[in-house]
Design a protein around this motif. Structure first.
Motif: not given
Length: 365
Positions: A64-66, A71-73, A123-125, A298-299
């Motif tokens: 998968l890509k970061p 998107w999954l987080a 990390a997403w936030y 950053l994620f």
């Protein structure tokens, strides 16, 4: 020719150094479980099945890509949180703890999912608010961490709650949480110890008291720690040799294939073996931190750093517990203890690390 092409495609997302260290730890696991289980082929076969499943999951995540992980987080966090609420309301009670949820087609432990969901969500936030990070964003992140931690503590499952809280804290740390705030939180935690103590379950208080003086109840509450430390000490410098641990094979060490497998390893391989095992763990952690520092977003940096230090926490807590410097909280030795659930979550995390490293390579090329 097609075999070489297929092999290249399979190996493309894999970080060779991380895979090497994982393979060495799994080899240590198989040797130690074989001895700890009194040479049980069934245990080894079961472990191998878990290894294959976990490695396949790691490979899938590594592809998968970061951006896909980002998107999954949120949905993973939301599903995990709803499942935790389901456990609180409808979960199965086993040995006085409500930790499992029966979905009809499967029986799951949602708290394991939150070990990954919390650092992914945070990390997403933070990535979304990278341009204008303020104190309120850290407060929201702390809330996102605290809600699942409280639900897991209610089960009760202190060990898993501690690991989830640690994963959340590591994201806050890598996001730039002020040292003053961290010191203030530490001081507040120390001041709140009497309140925390009053809300702890009786068995949790007993574990703390046993840590202070395990000889007070050597055949009861202190038995685990005393037998584990005796086994490690009796191994000496060189160890008693593989399959020759007396504490192990005379059934003195409790839970010797799971939480206390480090005592079995320490008895049979001694101080030198312990140092080599620590070196392996440091290699994994070092590789994870290198991936963290090289992440292209950053994620990626926040997630990679949190996953790496969470792995460190796993190892530190288990070894400290077995060595008698931390309370017994039921945390397995990562990649070495018998059991598939913890290994699956760890290798899924390593798959994410590999995805972050692979993205950095693609960005450079």
């Amino acid at each position: 020719m097609w075999i070489k092409t297929l092999a290249r495609r399979i190996a493309a997302p894999i970080d060779p150094w991380l895979l090497l260290f994982v393979a060495l730890l799994i080899s240590v696991s198989l040797l130690t479980i074989y001895s700890a289980s009194n040479e049980s082929i069934d245990k080894i076969s079961s472990k191998m099945v878990s290894v294959v499943v976990a490695l396949v999951a790691m490979w899938i995540l590594a592809n998968l890509k970061p951006t896909q992980l980002m998107w999954l987080a949120p949905p993973i966090y939301l599903v995990g949180f709803m499942l935790l609420l389901g456990v609180a309301m409808f979960g199965e009670v086993t040995n006085g703890a409500r930790r499992w949820l029966n979905l009809g087609f499967a029986r799951i432990q949602p708290s394991e999912l939150m070990k990954l969901a919390v650092p992914m969500m945070l990390a997403w936030y933070f990535d979304r608010h990278e341009a204008n990070l303020k104190f309120k964003h850290f407060a929201v992140a702390a809330l996102l961490t605290g809600l699942p931690v409280v639900l897991v503590l209610k089960q009760p499952d202190l060990g898993t709650a501690m690991l989830i809280a640690a994963a959340g804290f590591y994201v806050l740390f890598f996001a730039g949480l002020s040292w003053r705030v961290m010191l203030a939180l530490f001081a507040a935690g120390v001041a709140a110890l009497p309140v925390i103590w009053s809300h702890m379950h009786d068995y949790q208080r007993q574990r703390v008291m046993t840590l202070i003086n395990p000889t007070d109840d050597p055949l009861g509450a202190g038995y685990h720690i005393l037998q584990a430390t005796t086994a490690i000490g009796s191994g000496g410098v060189m160890g008693k040799g593989w399959l020759r641990g007396t504490q192990t094979h005379l059934d003195f060490i409790p839970e010797r294939t799971t939480d206390f497998i480090f005592a079995v390893y320490g008895e049979e391989f001694g101080l030198i073996g312990n140092m080599l095992l620590l070196l392996l763990y440091l290699c994994v952690i070092g590789r994870g931190l290198i991936i963290t520092s090289n992440a292209s977003s950053l994620f990626g940096r926040l997630l990679a750093g949190a996953l790496t230090l969470s792995f460190f926490t796993y190892a530190f807590v288990n070894m400290g517990m077995v060595a008698g410097i931390l309370p017994v909280v039921g945390v397995p030795l990562p990649l070495v203890s018998y059991g598939g659930t913890a290994m699956l979550s760890i290798l899924i995390g390593f798959g994410m690390l590999m995805a972050i490293q692979r993205d950095r390579k693609l960005m450079k090329s």
